[in-house]
Scaffold this active site. Structure first.
Site, short mmCIF file in Angstrom:
data_model
loop_
_atom_site.label_atom_id
_atom_site.label_comp_id
_atom_site.label_asym_id
_atom_site.label_seq_id
_atom_site.Cartn_x
_atom_site.Cartn_y
_atom_site.Cartn_z
N HIS A 82 30.40 43.39 46.08
CA HIS A 82 30.22 42.43 46.48
C HIS A 82 31.38 41.33 46.51
O HIS A 82 32.05 41.23 47.24
CB HIS A 82 28.92 41.10 46.28
CG HIS A 82 28.62 40.48 47.31
ND1 HIS A 82 28.69 40.30 48.81
CD2 HIS A 82 28.60 38.97 46.84
CE1 HIS A 82 28.72 38.71 49.12
NE2 HIS A 82 28.79 38.18 48.27
N ASP A 111 58.87 41.94 66.63
CA ASP A 111 57.99 43.37 65.52
C ASP A 111 58.15 42.40 63.68
O ASP A 111 58.92 41.13 63.97
CB ASP A 111 59.03 44.81 65.26
CG ASP A 111 57.11 45.36 64.93
OD1 ASP A 111 56.66 44.90 63.57
OD2 ASP A 111 57.10 46.81 65.16
N TRP A 146 33.21 40.18 39.12
CA TRP A 146 34.81 40.59 40.18
C TRP A 146 35.99 40.01 39.70
O TRP A 146 37.35 39.90 39.09
CB TRP A 146 34.90 39.24 41.76
CG TRP A 146 34.69 38.58 41.69
CD1 TRP A 146 34.34 37.55 41.14
CD2 TRP A 146 36.60 37.33 41.97
NE1 TRP A 146 34.79 36.46 41.41
CE2 TRP A 146 36.24 36.68 41.74
CE3 TRP A 146 37.50 38.47 42.18
CZ2 TRP A 146 37.51 35.85 41.85
CZ3 TRP A 146 38.64 37.77 42.39
CH2 TRP A 146 38.97 36.06 42.63
N SER A 176 49.63 47.37 48.14
CA SER A 176 49.78 46.47 49.28
C SER A 176 49.45 45.11 49.34
O SER A 176 50.38 44.50 50.62
CB SER A 176 48.37 46.65 49.81
OG SER A 176 47.33 46.32 51.30
N SER A 177 49.49 44.17 48.89
CA SER A 177 49.37 42.63 49.00
C SER A 177 50.91 42.75 48.92
O SER A 177 51.37 41.75 49.33
CB SER A 177 48.75 41.86 48.48
OG SER A 177 46.81 42.38 48.45
N HIS A 260 43.20 31.07 40.59
CA HIS A 260 43.43 30.66 41.32
C HIS A 260 44.15 30.13 42.45
O HIS A 260 43.86 29.51 43.23
CB HIS A 260 43.31 28.67 40.09
CG HIS A 260 42.70 27.83 41.19
ND1 HIS A 260 41.01 27.64 41.20
CD2 HIS A 260 42.86 26.85 42.44
CE1 HIS A 260 40.85 26.73 42.13
NE2 HIS A 260 42.04 26.42 42.85
N GLU A 262 44.82 32.58 43.61
CA GLU A 262 43.55 33.74 45.02
C GLU A 262 42.90 32.54 45.96
O GLU A 262 42.91 33.30 46.81
CB GLU A 262 43.23 34.59 44.10
CG GLU A 262 42.31 35.62 44.64
CD GLU A 262 43.32 36.39 45.91
OE1 GLU A 262 44.32 36.58 45.54
OE2 GLU A 262 42.58 37.06 46.59
N TYR A 264 43.33 30.52 47.01
CA TYR A 264 44.30 29.23 48.20
C TYR A 264 44.38 30.25 49.32
O TYR A 264 45.01 30.39 50.05
CB TYR A 264 45.34 28.80 47.58
CG TYR A 264 44.73 27.66 46.65
CD1 TYR A 264 44.25 26.68 47.46
CD2 TYR A 264 44.39 27.03 46.25
CE1 TYR A 264 43.31 25.12 47.02
CE2 TYR A 264 43.76 26.32 44.85
CZ TYR A 264 43.11 25.08 46.05
OH TYR A 264 42.85 24.25 44.89
N SER A 275 43.59 24.99 62.57
CA SER A 275 44.96 23.96 62.81
C SER A 275 45.41 24.33 63.76
O SER A 275 46.38 23.57 64.89
CB SER A 275 45.95 24.30 61.89
OG SER A 275 45.42 23.40 60.92
N HIS A 309 41.04 25.35 34.86
CA HIS A 309 39.02 23.99 35.01
C HIS A 309 38.21 25.72 35.36
O HIS A 309 36.60 25.60 35.04
CB HIS A 309 39.45 23.95 36.81
CG HIS A 309 39.36 24.35 37.81
ND1 HIS A 309 40.17 23.39 39.31
CD2 HIS A 309 38.93 25.59 38.41
CE1 HIS A 309 40.62 24.25 39.57
NE2 HIS A 309 39.95 25.57 39.37
N HIS A 310 38.44 26.70 35.02
CA HIS A 310 37.32 27.67 35.19
C HIS A 310 37.31 28.03 34.19
O HIS A 310 35.85 28.76 34.38
CB HIS A 310 38.13 29.04 35.92
CG HIS A 310 38.64 29.29 37.43
ND1 HIS A 310 37.60 29.23 38.23
CD2 HIS A 310 39.50 28.36 38.21
CE1 HIS A 310 38.33 29.27 39.53
NE2 HIS A 310 39.48 28.85 39.38
N THR A 335 44.05 18.29 50.10
CA THR A 335 43.14 19.17 50.65
C THR A 335 42.30 18.04 51.22
O THR A 335 41.68 18.27 53.38
CB THR A 335 41.84 19.77 50.13
OG1 THR A 335 42.90 20.78 49.19
CG2 THR A 335 41.08 20.86 50.72
N LYS A 338 43.92 16.73 54.75
CA LYS A 338 44.03 18.13 55.49
C LYS A 338 42.72 17.86 56.85
O LYS A 338 42.50 17.52 57.82
CB LYS A 338 43.82 19.45 55.07
CG LYS A 338 44.99 20.28 55.47
CD LYS A 338 45.63 21.80 54.87
CE LYS A 338 46.59 22.34 54.41
NZ LYS A 338 47.32 22.84 55.46
N ARG A 457 24.01 32.08 36.69
CA ARG A 457 24.34 33.21 38.41
C ARG A 457 24.01 34.57 37.41
O ARG A 457 23.87 34.69 36.00
CB ARG A 457 26.06 33.78 38.01
CG ARG A 457 26.13 31.99 39.28
CD ARG A 457 27.99 31.86 38.37
NE ARG A 457 28.65 32.77 39.09
CZ ARG A 457 29.81 33.38 38.84
NH1 ARG A 457 31.05 32.02 38.32
NH2 ARG A 457 31.03 34.19 39.64
#
Lengths: 623, 225
Positions: A82, A111, A146, A176-177, A260, A262, A264, A275, A309-310, A335, A338, A457
């Site tokens: 998931h 293009d 994950w 790919s990315s 982290h 990731e 963002y 926006s 912080h994780h 943040t 925004k 969890r």
């Protein structure tokens, strides 16, 4: 400028728009950024259904205490897949669908910089997605979360093939990315229409630009972490072997230095879409455009300085904890800026509550809630109470579902007429929105409480009498309600598909270049490349008259008639992607009893085939 | 783009919808640079993070191996009493480093020969290829001699992180050699012209980058004990 001057005799007989190629082969060989964007969109929606179904089984299992719908092992596979699916196969590719479709249109280009590389990126994603998803039918799907913490994911503790699929699958998806990111960086730097300097770029393109830099700087780090794990599992190295003196935190540091940014990578494209949506339906320019740009860049920059912080609960010591607490609090500032700017954009505007607008406003509200619980985690002391509990699950679903997914749906409703020439029904859309909004809060809000009451969890079941029953029941009902919301959305798409294409160039009165050309745009996008003089060219005095290249009923000439050279369709990117995926996938055989030789031979054979096709691709002309 | 220029996707012409761009005339782009030039810089930026991660891991694991052999000091196995020498051979690696640095010089001269039509491009390309291959030969010698001395990728943290780091660098040199061989083949087939300066430049940027990474590895892994 109402029509494009055409030789009269052609005009009389020719069809209203050039014929689009059809058939499966045309999709396999396409190098058109719009068609590739469409492929990304539908593939990602398919995986959204897959990941959503996994979530529904999880919620069914947790609906009541001591349920036995799935085994503990299958539950591990479900929550791992998931998370992996939603991050790598849904939100990133949904963003990529918009990068592909919108970036060239927003900057006035025909293009992307490397059309064939773009097709390659898509095919690597699609094939990698199948590779990492399919094993669940054999109960061999990844089962280590994950984030795949090593040493748990090393052979000593996870000897089966499950983690091999995860390690190799993520390497494939990373390629790919990365390929896509090099492409979009080049496109945005080098293909802007005359007059579009950086501070006139639409804000979605800006946020996408920041995201591409995050991708090229963050993905190599997880590539290295995965290579170490791959070598540990396949070749007996010691990177994560504690008995050999390895650092038990090496994986966590490498993973979160990627992980982290990731976050963002997932959220900034949605911020960009919102926006675009909020100003359009408020009929006001985005409040504080430069500050929005700078805060996006600052978020990207600070995103590399908050990873630990994780890891507050692993015992890094007070100095590291304090530093990462501070940087985490710091990143809340851009943040928050925004959020305030979006509210100020709507303030005093002539607001139209379209479906896209509702999703956009909901993002502002829901992301704020997720952001506030995020600030709570930034305090290491508070985080120790919350970490690994459902409180954290609530937090990241508010930012990634309430944030990223709601932002993407705002984009889908907003850009659907541009992509297809057809409207999504607004009444059904509003049903979709309200069902989603209620269901989302019903699912994830109670998790704050079950988390604070101590529910961990990733447990596959729980005993009654701990005060968690009600909250779990609410969450499960909410999850199924979300499923109902998705059915409304899919029905809406199907319904729209059966209706005639009536969308004009600029159905919403939006201000940027993508709205100056027909809906859907012809393969060459812009018959005449625009000259940009401001940030919102269609809102300038007389800008609308001057810029819009297509009016209802105008004939759309073909690229040949306009003498615009177009890149040739080619299957080579697909074939290279196929060989590359097979090459990496063959490594799996090294871990299958008695198949190691086959695996090595297959890997080498596919590698040679890949290099051969790659040469054929690089030596053949584009146009 | 007809004849076999090594066309990475050549970007879409950006000129107004008029005639097709004449061959060899640079496409109009925002910066006036070819797309591939920008892409290769982005690629190199990304590669920096790859090698930073690999080198950092090596440094984090420096001195953490529980058993030898070690890079800079002797080690006696307490169980067997067998003694292992310090693994790294700095004189040999200094020679291979010199070879790789000289290959960058040859690369510059190859690029210069192409854009100035001196006709010597093929010789300088060949020199670069031979020096690059020479470096790989040194690495092959180094790896096999380390294995003979008792250090494999499985032995300890030093072995794992050392072979992975230098192996990744060697793989990059190998890709570079293949790339240069491709350019040499093009040159022999139809002759590289000044308009092909860009495709030589792209490979040169990559080649110099791989060289710079080696300087970092040589300093941090070999020279600093």
């Amino acid at each position: 400028m109402a029509t494009i001057a055409m030789p009269g005799r052609v005009e009389a007989a020719a069809p209203a728009r050039p014929a689009e190629p059809t058939g499966v082969w045309s999709w396999i060989t396409t190098v058109d950024h719009k068609r590739i964007g469409t492929l990304y969109l539908f593939t990602a929606l398919f995986f959204f259904v897959v990941g959503g179904t996994e979530a529904l089984v999880i919620r069914l299992q947790l609906m009541k205490p001591n349920m036995g719908i799935v085994s503990a092992d299958m539950y591990n596979q479900l929550f791992t897949m998931h998370g992996t699916t939603m991050v790598f196969l849904v939100i990133m590719p949904l963003s990529a669908a918009f990068f592909n479709y919108l970036i060239p249109l927003q900057i006035g280009a025909r293009d992307v910089a490397f059309p064939r590389l773009n097709a390659f990126s898509y095919w690597v994603y699609a094939l990698g997605g199948v590779f990492i998803t399919a094993p669940i039918f054999l109960s061999l799907a990844p089962n280590g979360g994950w984030f795949g913490y090593a040493p748990l994911t090393t052979t000593a503790y996870s000897p089966t093939l499950n983690i091999d699929f995860w390690v190799i699958g993520l390497q494939i998806l990373g390629i790919s990315s990365l390929a896509a990111a090099f492409n979009f960086i080049t496109t945005i730097i080098n293909m802007r229409a005359p007059g579009m300097h950086l501070m006139r770029m639409p804000i979605f393109t800006w946020m996408s630009f920041v995201v591409q830099f995050l991708v090229i700087l963050a993905f190599p780090v997880i590539t290295v972490a995965l290579v170490f794990l791959l070598f540990d599992r396949f070749f007996g190295t010691n990177f994560y072997t504690i008995a050999a003196g390895a650092d038990p935190l090496l994986w966590q540091h490498l993973f979160w230095i990627f992980g982290h940014p990731e976050v963002y990578i997932l959220i900034l494209p949605a911020f960009g879409l919102v926006s675009e949506v909020l100003p359009t339906y408020s009929r006001k320019p985005l409040f504080g455009y430069p500050v929005m740009v700078y805060s996006g860049i600052l978020i990207g920059f600070l995103g590399f300085g908050v990873w630990a912080h994780h890891m507050f609960s692993v015992g890094m010591g007070p100095i590291a904890d304090s530093i990462f607490s501070l940087t985490t609090m710091l990143i809340a500032i851009p943040t928050g800026v925004k959020i305030l700017n979006w509210i100020s954009t709507m303030w005093g505007g002539q607001i139209r509550f379209t479906t896209a607008m509702l999703f956009g406003i909901a993002l502002v509200a829901l992301f704020t809630m997720g952001g506030i619980s995020g600030i709570m985690h930034s305090s290491a002391a508070a985080d120790l109470q919350q970490t690994d509990s459902y409180f954290v699950v609530a937090h990241f679903h508010y930012v990634l579902f309430g944030g990223a997914i709601f932002g993407i749906f705002a984009g889908v409703y907003h850009y659907f007429p541009k992509m297809t020439g057809r409207f999504l029904d607004e009444t059904l859309g509003k049903w979709h929105f309200w069902v989603f909004f209620v269901a989302m809060n019903l699912t994830f809000f109670p998790m704050h409480f079950s988390g604070l009451l101590g529910m961990p969890r990733r447990i596959y079941t729980y005993d009654a009498g701990q005060g968690w029953e009600l909250f779990n029941m609410m969450a499960s009902l909410g999850a199924f309600l979300q499923g109902a919301g998705m059915l409304i959305f899919f029905y809406n798409m199907w319904r729209s598909y059966r209706q005639p294409a009536t969308a004009p160039a600029d159905p919403w009165g939006a201000p940027t270049l993508e709205w100056t050309i027909p809906s859907p745009p012809p393969d060459y996008n812009f018959a005449k490349l625009p000259q940009v003089t401001s940030r919102y060219p269609l809102w300038d005095e007389k800008g609308r008259e001057a810029m819009i290249q297509h009016r209802a009923g105008d004939r759309i000439p073909s690229a040949e008639e306009l003498h615009i050279p177009m890149p040739k369709s080619t299957a080579k990117p697909f074939v290279v992607a196929l060989f590359m995926t097979c090459m990496l996938a063959s490594l799996i055989f090294l871990h299958v009893e008695g198949m190691a030789t086959v695996g090595i031979l297959a890997t080498i054979a596919f590698a040679l085939a890949m290099v051969g096709t790659l040469y054929s691709w690089l030596l053949s002309p584009l146009e | 783009m007809t004849t076999a220029t090594l066309t990475a996707d050549h970007g879409h012409t950006h000129g107004a919808g008029g005639a097709a761009t004449p061959e060899h005339q640079p496409h109009h782009t925002t910066l006036g640079l070819d797309h591939r030039k920008i892409a290769i810089w982005a690629f190199i930026g990304s590669e920096c993070m790859l090698f930073i991660s690999l080198i950092s891991t090596y440094l984090i694991y420096k001195g953490k191996s529980l058993v030898g052999p070690y890079p800079h000091e002797k080690w006696t196995d307490p169980n067997t009493g067998e003694t292992f020498n310090a693994i790294l051979n700095i004189p040999v690696t200094s020679a291979s480093t010199f070879v790789l640095l000289m290959s960058s010089l040859a690369m510059v001269l190859a690029h210069n020969a192409v854009i100035n039509r001196t006709g010597k491009a093929k010789w300088w390309l060949l020199t670069t290829i031979l020096l690059g291959t020479g470096f790989l030969g040194f690495q092959a010698y180094e790896f096999t001699s380390f294995v003979h001395e008792g250090l494999t990728i499985k032995t300890n943290l030093f072995g794992s992180s050392f072979f992975t780091l230098t192996g990744f660098h060697g793989a990059h040199v190998t890709v570079g050699v293949l790339w240069l061989c491709t350019l040499l083949a093009i040159d022999l087939k139809r002759g590289l012209k000044p308009e092909d300066g860009l495709i030589v430049d792209l490979s040169a940027l990559y080649w110099h980058f791989v060289d710079v990474v080696w300087i970092a590895i040589f300093t941090l892994v070999y020279l600093i004990p």
